[in-house]
Design a protein around this motif. Structure first.
Motif, PDB file in Angstrom:
ATOM      1  N   ARG A 271       6.934  14.688   8.486  1.00  0.00           N
ATOM      2  CA  ARG A 271       5.714  14.908   9.270  1.00  0.00           C
ATOM      3  C   ARG A 271       4.580  13.966   8.876  1.00  0.00           C
ATOM      4  N   TYR A 272       4.825  13.110   7.923  1.00  0.00           N
ATOM      5  CA  TYR A 272       3.819  12.142   7.474  1.00  0.00           C
ATOM      6  C   TYR A 272       4.089  10.781   8.121  1.00  0.00           C
ATOM      7  N   THR A 273       3.066  10.196   8.735  1.00  0.00           N
ATOM      8  CA  THR A 273       3.171   8.859   9.295  1.00  0.00           C
ATOM      9  C   THR A 273       2.009   8.017   8.791  1.00  0.00           C
ATOM     10  N   ALA A 274       2.349   6.924   8.137  1.00  0.00           N
ATOM     11  CA  ALA A 274       1.324   6.018   7.635  1.00  0.00           C
ATOM     12  C   ALA A 274       1.267   4.781   8.522  1.00  0.00           C
ATOM     13  N   THR A 275       0.052   4.280   8.733  1.00  0.00           N
ATOM     14  CA  THR A 275      -0.138   3.034   9.478  1.00  0.00           C
ATOM     15  C   THR A 275      -0.877   2.039   8.596  1.00  0.00           C
ATOM     16  N   LEU A 276      -0.688   0.778   8.889  1.00  0.00           N
ATOM     17  CA  LEU A 276      -1.356  -0.274   8.133  1.00  0.00           C
ATOM     18  C   LEU A 276      -1.816  -1.369   9.080  1.00  0.00           C
TER      19      LEU A 276
ATOM     20  N   CYS B 240      -4.463   6.997  -1.888  1.00  0.00           N
ATOM     21  CA  CYS B 240      -4.084   5.679  -1.375  1.00  0.00           C
ATOM     22  C   CYS B 240      -4.085   4.702  -2.545  1.00  0.00           C
ATOM     23  N   VAL B 241      -3.038   3.923  -2.674  1.00  0.00           N
ATOM     24  CA  VAL B 241      -2.893   3.005  -3.806  1.00  0.00           C
ATOM     25  C   VAL B 241      -2.517   1.627  -3.275  1.00  0.00           C
ATOM     26  N   VAL B 242      -3.264   0.619  -3.670  1.00  0.00           N
ATOM     27  CA  VAL B 242      -3.013  -0.741  -3.191  1.00  0.00           C
ATOM     28  C   VAL B 242      -2.653  -1.637  -4.365  1.00  0.00           C
ATOM     29  N   SER B 243      -1.609  -2.430  -4.206  1.00  0.00           N
ATOM     30  CA  SER B 243      -1.186  -3.379  -5.235  1.00  0.00           C
ATOM     31  C   SER B 243      -1.672  -4.770  -4.871  1.00  0.00           C
ATOM     32  N   ARG B 244      -2.123  -5.488  -5.892  1.00  0.00           N
ATOM     33  CA  ARG B 244      -2.602  -6.856  -5.706  1.00  0.00           C
ATOM     34  C   ARG B 244      -1.473  -7.822  -6.001  1.00  0.00           C
ATOM     35  N   ASN B 245      -1.310  -8.797  -5.152  1.00  0.00           N
ATOM     36  CA  ASN B 245      -0.150  -9.672  -5.246  1.00  0.00           C
ATOM     37  C   ASN B 245      -0.223 -10.636  -6.429  1.00  0.00           C
ATOM     38  N   ARG B 246      -1.421 -11.040  -6.788  1.00  0.00           N
ATOM     39  CA  ARG B 246      -1.567 -12.093  -7.807  1.00  0.00           C
ATOM     40  C   ARG B 246      -1.040 -11.630  -9.160  1.00  0.00           C
ATOM     41  N   ASP B 247      -1.354 -10.405  -9.545  1.00  0.00           N
ATOM     42  CA  ASP B 247      -0.994  -9.948 -10.886  1.00  0.00           C
ATOM     43  C   ASP B 247      -0.406  -8.548 -10.891  1.00  0.00           C
ATOM     44  N   ASP B 248      -0.065  -8.046  -9.692  1.00  0.00           N
ATOM     45  CA  ASP B 248       0.526  -6.706  -9.557  1.00  0.00           C
ATOM     46  C   ASP B 248      -0.392  -5.604 -10.063  1.00  0.00           C
TER      47      ASP B 248
ATOM     48  N   LEU C  99       0.854  -1.182   0.000  1.00  0.00           N
ATOM     49  CA  LEU C  99       0.000   0.000   0.000  1.00  0.00           C
ATOM     50  C   LEU C  99       0.889   1.230   0.000  1.00  0.00           C
ATOM     51  N   ARG C 100       0.551   2.159  -0.851  1.00  0.00           N
ATOM     52  CA  ARG C 100       1.285   3.420  -0.939  1.00  0.00           C
ATOM     53  C   ARG C 100       0.353   4.585  -0.688  1.00  0.00           C
ATOM     54  N   TRP C 101       0.932   5.634  -0.155  1.00  0.00           N
ATOM     55  CA  TRP C 101       0.266   6.935  -0.112  1.00  0.00           C
ATOM     56  C   TRP C 101       1.032   7.871  -1.046  1.00  0.00           C
ATOM     57  N   TYR C 102       0.267   8.553  -1.890  1.00  0.00           N
ATOM     58  CA  TYR C 102       0.822   9.543  -2.807  1.00  0.00           C
ATOM     59  C   TYR C 102       0.258  10.914  -2.442  1.00  0.00           C
ATOM     60  N   LYS C 103       1.078  11.941  -2.680  1.00  0.00           N
ATOM     61  CA  LYS C 103       0.621  13.329  -2.566  1.00  0.00           C
ATOM     62  C   LYS C 103       0.585  13.917  -3.961  1.00  0.00           C
ATOM     63  N   GLN C 104      -0.550  14.536  -4.305  1.00  0.00           N
ATOM     64  CA  GLN C 104      -0.678  15.151  -5.615  1.00  0.00           C
ATOM     65  C   GLN C 104      -1.036  16.620  -5.467  1.00  0.00           C
ATOM     66  N   ASP C 105      -0.078  17.487  -5.761  1.00  0.00           N
ATOM     67  CA  ASP C 105      -0.346  18.917  -5.783  1.00  0.00           C
ATOM     68  C   ASP C 105      -1.172  19.252  -7.014  1.00  0.00           C
ATOM     69  N   THR C 106      -1.914  20.335  -6.936  1.00  0.00           N
ATOM     70  CA  THR C 106      -2.766  20.752  -8.050  1.00  0.00           C
ATOM     71  C   THR C 106      -1.928  20.954  -9.304  1.00  0.00           C
ATOM     72  N   GLY C 107      -2.342  20.329 -10.394  1.00  0.00           N
ATOM     73  CA  GLY C 107      -1.651  20.491 -11.658  1.00  0.00           C
ATOM     74  C   GLY C 107      -0.350  19.708 -11.781  1.00  0.00           C
ATOM     75  N   ARG C 108      -0.113  18.831 -10.833  1.00  0.00           N
ATOM     76  CA  ARG C 108       1.112  18.026 -10.854  1.00  0.00           C
ATOM     77  C   ARG C 108       0.762  16.547 -10.817  1.00  0.00           C
ATOM     78  N   GLY C 109       1.761  15.716 -11.106  1.00  0.00           N
ATOM     79  CA  GLY C 109       1.564  14.286 -10.968  1.00  0.00           C
ATOM     80  C   GLY C 109       1.746  13.860  -9.524  1.00  0.00           C
TER      81      GLY C 109
ATOM     82  N   SER D  93      -5.751   1.577   6.391  1.00  0.00           N
ATOM     83  CA  SER D  93      -4.532   2.362   6.509  1.00  0.00           C
ATOM     84  C   SER D  93      -4.910   3.788   6.836  1.00  0.00           C
ATOM     85  N   SER D  94      -3.990   4.483   7.488  1.00  0.00           N
ATOM     86  CA  SER D  94      -4.213   5.899   7.760  1.00  0.00           C
ATOM     87  C   SER D  94      -2.934   6.660   7.447  1.00  0.00           C
ATOM     88  N   LEU D  95      -3.127   7.914   7.106  1.00  0.00           N
ATOM     89  CA  LEU D  95      -1.995   8.826   6.915  1.00  0.00           C
ATOM     90  C   LEU D  95      -2.185   9.981   7.872  1.00  0.00           C
ATOM     91  N   HIS D  96      -1.260  10.127   8.807  1.00  0.00           N
ATOM     92  CA  HIS D  96      -1.340  11.184   9.809  1.00  0.00           C
ATOM     93  C   HIS D  96      -0.343  12.274   9.450  1.00  0.00           C
TER      94      HIS D  96
END
Lengths: 112, 120
Positions: free
Chosen positions: A61-66, A90-98, A33-43, A73-76
């Motif tokens: 200052r970012y703390t993620a829990t799982l 929040c982005v989750v990858s599946r193990n069977r086929d990525d 599981l990943r957390w991404y930050k997306q600023d306006t107009g950016r990837g 999951s949470s992002l504090h």
């Protein structure tokens, strides 16, 4: 069905305050599981990544829990800054086929 | 710059026209992804390249969408007979090895700034 649900949809807090964003998923079998930050107009930019055996991961200052048992999951964010205003995805990858499943994101607004 | 670049940054076209969107990945990255993002939504997967080949194109919505990566670096997303519903930000991302690294963890994807496509 493999889904990633995020809450709240949007959040407004004052600068300096803390906040917590939530991510619930039904993706199975779980890979990571990943957390991404997306600023306006950016990837999106990766903040943290956690695998099944990791309960917490910090990046400044970012703390993620799982909790892989409850599939949550949470992002504090501590001592928020104006530059924290962005969408957090929040982005989750599946193990069977990525397969990678994206949540819709939480839009965070930091007010001065 | 060493990041992923996308051109153009903005593209306005008329319904029915053909458009090409370009992505320059980070040098040496073998995996390349295309996503589409509508306002207020997360990125929607379109296609994934491993080298020159499309390893997974299951996200392409229909046969009007096509993508190539002939030399394993630059990729072009091609949209034929554009429709108003195609309006979105098209994001490209690259990663060093692809979805599965030796540790079993998926590689981090590095995103470009996106191309905002508007179909009038």
């Amino acid at each position: 069905k493999n889904q990633v649900e995020q809450s709240p949809q949007s959040l407004i807090i004052l600068e300096g305050k803390n906040c917590t964003l939530q991510c619930n998923y039904t993706v199975s079998p779980f890979s990571n599981l990943r957390w991404y930050k997306q600023d306006t107009g950016r990837g999106p930019v990766s903040l943290t990544i956690m695998t099944f055996s990791e309960n917490t991961k910090s990046n400044g200052r970012y703390t993620a829990t799982l909790d892989a048992d409850t599939k949550q999951s949470s992002l504090h964010i501590t001592a928020s800054q104006l530059s924290d205003s962005a969408s957090y995805i929040c982005v989750v990858s599946r193990n069977r086929d990525d397969k990678i499943i994206f949540g819709k994101g939480t839009r965070l607004h930091i007010l001065p | 710059g060493a990041g992923v670049s996308q051109t153009p940054s903005n593209k306005v076209t008329e319904k029915g026209k053909y458009v090409e969107l370009r992505c320059d990945p980070i040098s040496g990255h073998t995996a390349l992804y295309w996503y589409r993002q509508s306002l207020g939504q997360g990125p929607e997967f379109l296609i994934y390249f491993q080298g020159t080949g499309a390893a997974d194109d299951s996200g392409l919505p229909n046969d009007r969408f096509f993508a190539v990566r002939p030399e394993g670096s630059v990729s072009t997303l091609k949209i034929q007979r554009t429709e108003r519903g195609d309006s979105a930000v098209y994001l490209c991302a690259s990663s060093p090895r692809g979805d599965r690294a030796t540790s079993g963890r998926s590689d981090t994807q590095y995103f470009g700034p996106g191309t905002r496509l508007t179909v009038l």
